[in-house]
Scaffold this active site. Structure first.
Site, short mmCIF file in Angstrom:
data_model
loop_
_atom_site.label_atom_id
_atom_site.label_comp_id
_atom_site.label_asym_id
_atom_site.label_seq_id
_atom_site.Cartn_x
_atom_site.Cartn_y
_atom_site.Cartn_z
N ARG A 36 0.76 -1.27 0.10
CA ARG A 36 -0.01 0.09 0.00
C ARG A 36 0.73 1.27 -0.09
O ARG A 36 0.34 2.14 -0.68
CB ARG A 36 -0.93 -0.04 1.07
CG ARG A 36 -2.07 -1.03 1.14
CD ARG A 36 -2.88 -1.46 2.23
NE ARG A 36 -3.91 -2.53 2.01
CZ ARG A 36 -3.76 -3.58 1.71
NH1 ARG A 36 -2.54 -4.31 1.96
NH2 ARG A 36 -4.78 -4.48 1.66
N GLY A 100 -1.10 -12.06 -4.88
CA GLY A 100 -2.48 -11.88 -5.13
C GLY A 100 -2.60 -10.51 -4.54
O GLY A 100 -3.73 -9.86 -5.18
N ASP A 316 -3.71 -15.50 7.45
CA ASP A 316 -2.14 -15.99 7.06
C ASP A 316 -1.59 -16.91 8.04
O ASP A 316 -0.61 -17.47 7.79
CB ASP A 316 -1.23 -14.78 6.58
CG ASP A 316 -1.99 -14.00 5.31
OD1 ASP A 316 -2.54 -14.77 4.62
OD2 ASP A 316 -1.84 -12.92 5.23
C1 S3P Z 1 -3.80 -9.04 2.18
C2 S3P Z 1 -5.02 -9.63 2.79
C3 S3P Z 1 -5.38 -11.10 2.95
C4 S3P Z 1 -4.13 -11.69 3.26
C5 S3P Z 1 -2.91 -11.56 2.06
C6 S3P Z 1 -2.57 -9.92 2.45
C7 S3P Z 1 -3.83 -7.84 2.18
O1 S3P Z 1 -5.92 -11.54 1.61
O2 S3P Z 1 -4.30 -13.21 3.09
O3 S3P Z 1 -1.72 -12.34 2.60
O4 S3P Z 1 -2.70 -7.08 2.18
O5 S3P Z 1 -4.82 -7.08 2.15
P1 S3P Z 1 -7.49 -11.45 1.61
O6 S3P Z 1 -7.82 -10.14 1.57
O7 S3P Z 1 -7.72 -12.29 0.49
O8 S3P Z 1 -8.16 -12.03 2.73
#
Ligand code: S3P
Length: 431
Positions: A36, A100, A316
């Site tokens: 971010r 992701g 996590d």
């Molecule tokens: C994250 C949110 C989580 C987490 C990922 C990092 C983030 O995922 O598992 O490692 O930085 O917003 P989800 O938003 O899919 O729960």
């Protein structure tokens, strides 16, 4: 051999139990906050400087992505400077690798930009569900195409004029919240995200800290068209990385580990509460704004029930908590943990397989992960499933396992979030 040995290509780790873990550590900068910080610096008109960023591959992917979108990114020692402002069409597809978080947050920004951006990643990212961000971004007015009828990456996003929406995400996800809020910075009117279960609050905390138009009231976060102002920022340590050492200290007899300067806030402290309920000998000492020093000493654990509403707050950390649960007295139930199927690997399956390899019994009943507890862990062969948190969780399990060495394949994935994990392990074992 010593306590750990790594194959020449760095992908197979051999680890054996040894003495206690004792030491003081600083873990890498928080991964969620690092992403971010980079994205907001890319949007801020001027030069921002960020220190303490995560040194993992995921965050490097976000830094490269904002560069591809027109920000000037330069690093000098521990400080990264970003000249942001006007974004431009990338010359080629952006590859986020295994991240992701990068692809979903970038999708929010791409939705606000009047050009086309293609976002793709490795096989794992391209398998993960993207409809959860595509759907609200389409409602805001962006064109989002992708594989599998627009539900998976690679995504092609053509952004432009957006309108605010009032959105209740069907899944609790900080990435989805973040994507919609970032798109909201470009939208006409107000964009509201209403969460059924609160998730990590980094997007709204950082938007507020850097001067964007954001308002938090109860379970609602609302943004209006605005940009962050350029900033100077130090990223605190990653609680999800600290979790490995907290569990390590609690499962390896005689251990005592301290981790300094760890972020502490909404959506990130759930694993500490679960460990405390299990009987872990933990100390949490405030050490700054939303920062703590964490200490943990070995203690016997008992099984507990983790309710579905807690899961988004420890999403996590469940793999490493499952290792703690394996040696606890009595069963531990992680209810409503189905979302773990959609992470870097199918983590319900990877956890079951890893626990079985180390001689611990567990099962999945619907969306509930039940770890039976009372296991005498023994060494075995664990498949890391290309998933950094699985590889590290079972390395911690191996430290408490009797017998010969445990072999963990797919160790290279650890570079995603914690390239220095083995150096930190060596520090705890030598001091
Ligand atoms: C994250 C949110 C989580 C987490 C990922 C990092 C983030 O995922 O598992 O490692 O930085 O917003 P989800 O938003 O899919 O729960």
């Amino acid at each position: 051999m010593g306590p750990v040995g790594l194959s020449g290509d760095g992908d197979v780790l051999a680890v054996r139990a040894g003495g206690p873990l004792r030491g003081e550590l600083r873990v890498p900068g928080d991964k969620s906050i690092s992403h971010r910080a980079l994205l907001l610096a890319g949007l801020a008109d001027g030069i921002s400087s960020i220190s303490g960023l995560s040194d993992g591959a995921d965050v490097a992917a976000t830094a490269a992505a904002i560069g591809a979108l027109g920000a000037a990114v330069e690093s000098s020692g521990d400080v990264l400077s970003v000249r942001g402002g006007e974004l431009r069409e990338p010359q080629s597809a952006i590859d986020v690798g295994n991240s992701g978080t990068s692809i979903r947050l970038l999708a929010g920004i791409a939705a606000g930009c009047p050009f086309s951006t293609t976002l793709g990643g490795d096989a794992s990212v391209n398998r993960r569900p993207m409809d959860r961000v595509a759907e609200p971004l389409r409602l805001m007015g962006a064109e989002v195409d992708g594989a599998d009828g627009g539900r998976r990456a690679p995504l092609r996003i053509t952004g432009g004029r957006l309108r605010g929406i009032n959105w209740q995400p069907p899944v609790a996800s900080a990435q989805v919240k973040g994507a919609v809020l970032l798109a909201g910075l470009f939208a006409d009117g107000e964009t509201v995200v209403r969460e059924r279960v609160p998730t990590r609050a980094h997007t709204e905390e950082m938007l507020a800290a850097f001067g964007a138009d954001v308002r938090v009231a109860g379970d609602e976060v609302a943004v209006r068209a605005s940009r962050p102002a350029p900033f100077e920022f130090v990223v605190p340590g990653d609680p999800s990385s600290a979790a490995f050492w907290m569990v390590g200290a609690t499962v390896v007899p005689g251990s005592e580990v301290t981790v300094h300067d760890v972020y502490h806030g909404q959506g990130r402290d759930g694993y500490l509460r679960v460990l405390a309920r299990m009987g872990a000998d933990l100390t949490v000492t405030p050490s700054g704004d939303r920062q703590v020093r964490l200490g943990c000493r070995w203690a016997p654990l008992r099984g507990v029930t983790v309710a579905a509403a807690e899961v988004p707050n420890l999403i996590d950390e469940i793999p490493v908590l499952a290792v703690a649960a394996a040696v606890a007295d009595g069963p531990t139930r992680f209810e409503g943990a189905g979302e773990l199927r959609h992470k870097e690997s199918d983590r319900l399956r990877s956890v079951l397989e890893g626990l079985a390899a180390l001689g611990a019994a567990a099962e999945v009943d619907g969306d509930t992960l039940v770890v039976h507890g009372g296991a005498e862990l023994r060494s075995g062969r664990v498949e890391g499933a290309g998933d950094h948190r699985i590889a590290m969780a079972f390395c911690i399990g191996a430290l408490a396992a009797a017998g010969e060495e445990t072999i963990i394949s797919g160790w290279r994935s650890v570079a995603t979030s914690y390239p220095g994990f083995l150096e930190d392990l060596a520090t705890c074992r030598e001091s």
